[in-house]
Design a protein around this motif. Structure first.
Motif, PDB file in Angstrom:
ATOM      1  N   VAL A 240      84.280  41.270   5.906  1.00  0.00           N
ATOM      2  CA  VAL A 240      85.209  40.391   5.178  1.00  0.00           C
ATOM      3  C   VAL A 240      84.597  39.008   4.988  1.00  0.00           C
ATOM      4  CG1 VAL A 240      87.440  39.205   5.292  1.00  0.00           C
ATOM      5  CG2 VAL A 240      87.285  41.610   5.941  1.00  0.00           C
ATOM      6  N   GLY A 241      83.987  38.478   6.057  1.00  0.00           N
ATOM      7  CA  GLY A 241      83.416  37.126   5.974  1.00  0.00           C
ATOM      8  C   GLY A 241      84.510  36.072   6.029  1.00  0.00           C
ATOM      9  N   ASP A 242      84.205  34.906   5.437  1.00  0.00           N
ATOM     10  CA  ASP A 242      85.087  33.745   5.593  1.00  0.00           C
ATOM     11  C   ASP A 242      85.999  33.580   4.373  1.00  0.00           C
ATOM     12  OD1 ASP A 242      86.103  31.520   6.824  1.00  0.00           O
ATOM     13  OD2 ASP A 242      84.562  30.189   5.988  1.00  0.00           O
TER      14      ASP A 242
ATOM     15  N   ASP B 222      96.719  29.125   1.878  1.00  0.00           N
ATOM     16  CA  ASP B 222      96.318  29.164   3.296  1.00  0.00           C
ATOM     17  C   ASP B 222      97.353  29.806   4.216  1.00  0.00           C
ATOM     18  OD1 ASP B 222      93.987  27.901   2.600  1.00  0.00           O
ATOM     19  OD2 ASP B 222      94.844  25.907   2.908  1.00  0.00           O
ATOM     20  N   ALA B 223      98.492  30.243   3.677  1.00  0.00           N
ATOM     21  CA  ALA B 223      99.477  30.910   4.534  1.00  0.00           C
ATOM     22  C   ALA B 223      99.108  32.387   4.694  1.00  0.00           C
ATOM     23  CB  ALA B 223     100.866  30.786   3.922  1.00  0.00           C
ATOM     24  N   ALA B 224      99.756  33.037   5.650  1.00  0.00           N
ATOM     25  CA  ALA B 224      99.612  34.484   5.818  1.00  0.00           C
ATOM     26  C   ALA B 224     100.941  35.119   5.450  1.00  0.00           C
ATOM     27  CB  ALA B 224      99.259  34.801   7.268  1.00  0.00           C
TER      28      ALA B 224
ATOM     29  N   PRO C  83      91.054  34.076   7.028  1.00  0.00           N
ATOM     30  CA  PRO C  83      90.006  34.525   7.966  1.00  0.00           C
ATOM     31  C   PRO C  83      90.227  34.054   9.405  1.00  0.00           C
ATOM     32  CG  PRO C  83      89.155  32.871   6.422  1.00  0.00           C
ATOM     33  CD  PRO C  83      90.512  33.243   5.936  1.00  0.00           C
ATOM     34  N   GLN C  84      91.106  33.039   9.597  1.00  0.00           N
ATOM     35  CA  GLN C  84      91.392  32.589  10.980  1.00  0.00           C
ATOM     36  C   GLN C  84      91.977  33.709  11.839  1.00  0.00           C
ATOM     37  OE1 GLN C  84      92.129  30.889   8.137  1.00  0.00           O
ATOM     38  NE2 GLN C  84      92.998  28.892   8.615  1.00  0.00           N
TER      39      GLN C  84
END
Ligand code: UTP
Length: 290
Positions: A120-122, A153-155, A211-212
């Motif tokens: 996946v990477g960043d 930036d939300a999930a 990615p976090q």
């Protein structure tokens, strides 16, 4: 979640114990709804949502999954004058760039996602569980991307309402309203004891993740059977990242157990033009015999 989600991880390395003995040799994810593997449906859903790279997590012994996406020039030559069959033979791999990573041991869904970290990477990515099949156009992933486009930036997780009497069998979210069919998640509970569930919104196998999540999963302690759960990783992620729950439109089938898969096959057969009449006739005759 920003709209630029290019990659999807499809965890398919579980043991599939609810489908033993067939899963001794046939991966659960290749079991069909009517005549198409569950995996095919979710790759189609991903492609429809604009995903170009699909990363399938498999395990030793489930080589049939990679086999499914391999070109079959022998069949293509043999079926060259039958366009409909040719289309079926080549449809899986054409939809996206499909790659594979191996989870050596079934150490849980969270661990399976972590296995895909390098692939996946960043960048933000989707996770799609291939045994949760949802019939709707647009698909669940497309709906989630649209619903959370404003929340960079939300999930997010997909949720559906289930009857209160059975909510203790599911992962459940504690939420505040955040829009039409959209909820802000304050907490997650896996299988809450009867009578304690904070809502009847149960988590369905679709996630949009930044990615976090990989750092959160690295920090997630294994549960009772040594498995790392994705919901536990999400709970840690929520310390830094907003989490939304999207109440999707569509009928969800639980392809993770034999009766759920049978129901899906029957309902798809009733919907599909080429099988509708025969399926209706079959169901009528069976019902008359009850
Ligand atoms: P499930 O719990 O539904 O699948 O996981 P399972 O463990 O294979 O099935 P049962 O409970 O033994 O019958 C949901 C998805 O996550 C994958 C599974 O392959 C399935 O697609 N998974 C689960 C992994 O990839 N790795 C794991 O360690 C666990």
């Amino acid at each position: 979640m920003c709209a630029a989600v290019r990659k999807a991880v499809i965890p398919a390395a579980g043991l599939g114990t609810r489908f033993l003995p067939v899963t001794r040799s046939v991966p659960k994810e290749l079991l069909p709804i009517l005549d198409r593997p569950m995996l095919q449906y979710v790759v189609e859903e991903a492609a429809e949502a604009g995903i170009t790279d699909v990363i399938v997590v498999t395990s030793p012994g489930k080589e049939g999954i990679a086999e499914y996406f391999r070109p079959r020039p022998d069949l293509e030559t043999r079926l060259a004058d039958d366009a409909a069959l040719l289309e079926k033979v080549s449809s899986g791999a054409r939809l996206a760039d499909v790659s594979f990573v191996i989870q050596e041991e079934p150490l849980g869904l969270g661990h399976a996602v972590l296995t895909a970290r390098d692939a996946v990477g960043d960048e933000p990515f989707a996770v799609i569980l291939p045994d949760d099949i949802v019939e709707h156009t647009p698909g669940v992933l497309s709906q989630m991307l649209a619903a959370t486009a404003h929340a960079e930036d939300a999930a997010s997780v997909a949720v559906e309402r289930v009857p209160w009497e059975i909510v203790h069998n599911y992962g459940v979210v504690d939420t505040d309203p955040a829009g039409e069919r959209l909820h802000r998640v304050n907490g997650l509970v896996e299988k809450p004891p009867p009578g304690t569930a904070p809502s009847n919104l149960s988590i369905v196998g679709r996630y949009l993740l930044p990615p976090q999540i990989f750092d959160s999963l690295e920090r997630t302690p294994p549960g009772a059977r040594g498995e790392i759960q994705l919901t536990d990783g999400l709970a840690l992620l929520m310390e830094d990242v907003a989490l939304y729950a999207c109440e999707f439109e569509g009928v969800r089938y639980d392809g993770g157990n034999p009766m759920g898969l049978l129901r899906a096959s029957l309902e798809y057969a009733l919907r599909r033009e080429d099988t509708r009449a025969a399926a209706a006739d079959l169901i009528r005759r069976l019902a008359a015999e009850l």
